[in-house]
Motif scaffolding. Structure first.
Motif, PDB file in Angstrom:
ATOM      1  N   SER A  92     -27.187  31.218  55.567  1.00 14.86           N
ATOM      2  CA  SER A  92     -27.882  30.118  54.870  1.00 14.86           C
ATOM      3  C   SER A  92     -27.387  30.020  53.427  1.00 14.86           C
ATOM      4  N   ILE A  93     -27.237  31.175  52.779  1.00 20.03           N
ATOM      5  CA  ILE A  93     -26.768  31.204  51.374  1.00 20.03           C
ATOM      6  C   ILE A  93     -25.341  30.677  51.294  1.00 20.03           C
ATOM      7  N   ALA A  94     -24.483  31.104  52.250  1.00 16.21           N
ATOM      8  CA  ALA A  94     -23.070  30.679  52.206  1.00 16.21           C
ATOM      9  C   ALA A  94     -22.960  29.161  52.337  1.00 16.21           C
ATOM     10  N   VAL A  95     -23.779  28.578  53.212  1.00 17.46           N
ATOM     11  CA  VAL A  95     -23.660  27.115  53.398  1.00 17.46           C
ATOM     12  C   VAL A  95     -24.231  26.375  52.191  1.00 17.46           C
ATOM     13  N   MET A  96     -25.294  26.921  51.596  1.00 16.43           N
ATOM     14  CA  MET A  96     -25.836  26.259  50.387  1.00 16.43           C
ATOM     15  C   MET A  96     -24.823  26.358  49.243  1.00 16.43           C
ATOM     16  N   LYS A  97     -24.160  27.519  49.105  1.00 18.68           N
ATOM     17  CA  LYS A  97     -23.139  27.663  48.052  1.00 18.68           C
ATOM     18  C   LYS A  97     -22.031  26.625  48.274  1.00 18.68           C
ATOM     19  N   GLU A  98     -21.592  26.459  49.518  1.00 20.56           N
ATOM     20  CA  GLU A  98     -20.497  25.507  49.803  1.00 20.56           C
ATOM     21  C   GLU A  98     -20.973  24.067  49.601  1.00 20.56           C
ATOM     22  N   GLU A  99     -22.208  23.771  49.987  1.00 23.60           N
ATOM     23  CA  GLU A  99     -22.739  22.419  49.760  1.00 23.60           C
ATOM     24  C   GLU A  99     -22.761  22.098  48.266  1.00 23.60           C
ATOM     25  N   LEU A 100     -23.207  23.077  47.477  1.00 20.86           N
ATOM     26  CA  LEU A 100     -23.300  22.847  46.021  1.00 20.86           C
ATOM     27  C   LEU A 100     -21.903  22.722  45.412  1.00 20.86           C
ATOM     28  N   ARG A 101     -20.928  23.498  45.961  1.00 25.04           N
ATOM     29  CA  ARG A 101     -19.552  23.381  45.444  1.00 25.04           C
ATOM     30  C   ARG A 101     -19.009  21.982  45.697  1.00 25.04           C
ATOM     31  N   ILE A 102     -19.222  21.486  46.920  1.00 25.62           N
ATOM     32  CA  ILE A 102     -18.686  20.161  47.285  1.00 25.62           C
ATOM     33  C   ILE A 102     -19.382  19.072  46.463  1.00 25.62           C
ATOM     34  N   LEU A 103     -20.713  19.190  46.333  1.00 24.74           N
ATOM     35  CA  LEU A 103     -21.456  18.166  45.584  1.00 24.74           C
ATOM     36  C   LEU A 103     -21.093  18.206  44.093  1.00 24.74           C
ATOM     37  N   ALA A 104     -20.945  19.421  43.541  1.00 20.88           N
ATOM     38  CA  ALA A 104     -20.629  19.544  42.107  1.00 20.88           C
ATOM     39  C   ALA A 104     -19.232  19.014  41.805  1.00 20.88           C
ATOM     40  N   GLY A 105     -18.367  19.047  42.828  1.00 24.63           N
ATOM     41  CA  GLY A 105     -16.983  18.574  42.613  1.00 24.63           C
ATOM     42  C   GLY A 105     -16.780  17.123  43.021  1.00 24.63           C
ATOM     43  N   ALA A 106     -17.884  16.475  43.462  1.00 24.98           N
ATOM     44  CA  ALA A 106     -17.735  15.107  44.002  1.00 24.98           C
ATOM     45  C   ALA A 106     -17.751  14.089  42.869  1.00 24.98           C
ATOM     46  N   HIS A 107     -16.638  13.991  42.176  1.00 24.10           N
ATOM     47  CA  HIS A 107     -16.536  13.005  41.083  1.00 24.10           C
ATOM     48  C   HIS A 107     -15.347  12.094  41.364  1.00 24.10           C
ATOM     49  N   PRO A 108     -15.589  10.796  41.573  1.00 22.50           N
ATOM     50  CA  PRO A 108     -14.447   9.923  41.891  1.00 22.50           C
ATOM     51  C   PRO A 108     -13.520   9.791  40.675  1.00 22.50           C
TER      52      PRO A 108
END
Ligand code: LCV
Length: 259
Positions: free
Chosen positions: A203-219
């Motif tokens: 659960s922690i690993a997927v939340m970390k990856e979700e936050l990484r993808i969202l934090a890097g989602a800048h067009p």
């Protein structure tokens, strides 16, 4: 001779930077050792990592190894640069990485620390963004690491002045999670790690990856990207960039002419 010391206790892995002669500057060799340790922790099923320096250090890390920066006319922070690889490895590591910090954190080491998931610092910790001091054109993903770590105005002040900020200021701004008294830093940090490893690692690993993808989602448009790369090239092709690296090696203050 490894430039890090590692250990695994229970589900907690520790990586201790051990390159005193260069004040833990992130040379290619040191970065390689940290990456190897993190990769080994994945196989060792480590559920939380503590990234630290030796107890009582005055300098946690002196940042990018300036001796390994190109002398000009080449991007100093390209995709395969050791510091870039280190930041991505930390961000992509499945377990949370906790930076336990004492002493000064300089330049690219600030980005490595900010790429960690949690930062616990002793009161003597300081954080300095130094590209402007060296004449280096920091790269876009690096600036995003900073932007995700602290308010824009603080990042601008740190980047433009290159002045270190205190642990107290950093924690008040949310740049770090906690300041713990030096004699409690280890117990405080490892208590967080123990809490983490008691929880569900998947659960922690997927939340970390979700936050990484969202934090890097800048067009950024292709034209925007090309413009930034063009501007960065002007900087690393400049006489000021050569002067910054040369002055560092000659242990003198640089004289910048804006060309
Ligand atoms: C190579 C070093 C370094 C070093 N590289 O000990 O962010 S960016 O864009 O700027 C990016 C490119 C970056 O991260 O650049 C590096 C930014 N780092 C800094 O500006 C910190 C530079 N270092 C220092 O200000 C001092 O070394 C500190 C305050 C970290 C430690 O001071 P102290 O008096 O304890 P020395 O300065 O004597 O350093 C010990 C040895 O480590 C080398 C330094 O050249 C010296 O080597 P020698 O013994 O051969 O003289 N060293 C230190 N930092 N980043 N080499």
């Amino acid at each position: 001779m490894p430039l890090v010391e590692t250990k695994i206790e229970g589900f907690v892995g520790t990586i201790c930077l051990d390159y005193f002669e260069k004040r833990n500057a992130f040379s290619a060799a040191l970065v390689e050792d940290v990456i190897k340790a993190l990769d080994a922790f994945v196989d060792g099923r480590v559920r939380a990592v503590v990234l630290r320096a030796r107890p009582g250090v005055k300098i946690w890390s002196a940042g990018h190894d300036v001796d390994e920066l190109p002398e000009g006319r080449r991007d100093p922070l390209g995709w395969y640069d050791p510091l870039r690889r280190l930041v991505r490895t930390i961000e992509n590591h499945p377990a949370p990485v906790i930076a336990m910090i004492e002493g000064g954190v300089w330049g690219g080491a600030c980005e490595a620390a900010m790429a960690c998931d949690i930062i616990v610092a002793a009161p003597n910790a300081t954080f300095a963004l130094t590209p402007a001091k060296l004449g280096v054109p920091y790269n876009v993903s690096g600036m995003l690491t900073f932007l995700n770590a602290a308010p824009l105005r603080l990042i601008k002040e740190m980047a433009f002045t290159a002045r270190p900020i205190s642990a107290e200021r950093a924690v008040n701004a949310g740049l770090i999670n906690h300041v713990a008294p030096s004699d409690e830093l280890e117990s405080f940090t490892y208590a967080i790690a123990v809490d983490i490893v008691a929880n569900a690692p998947l659960s922690i690993a997927v939340m970390k990856e979700e936050l990484r993808i969202l934090a890097g989602a800048h067009p950024m448009s292709p034209q925007g990207w090309e413009r930034v790369q063009g501007l960065r090239r002007i900087v690393y092709d400049s006489a000021d960039y050569v002067e910054g690296v040369k002055a560092f090696k000659e242990k003198r203050k640089p004289v910048y002419r804006g060309e």
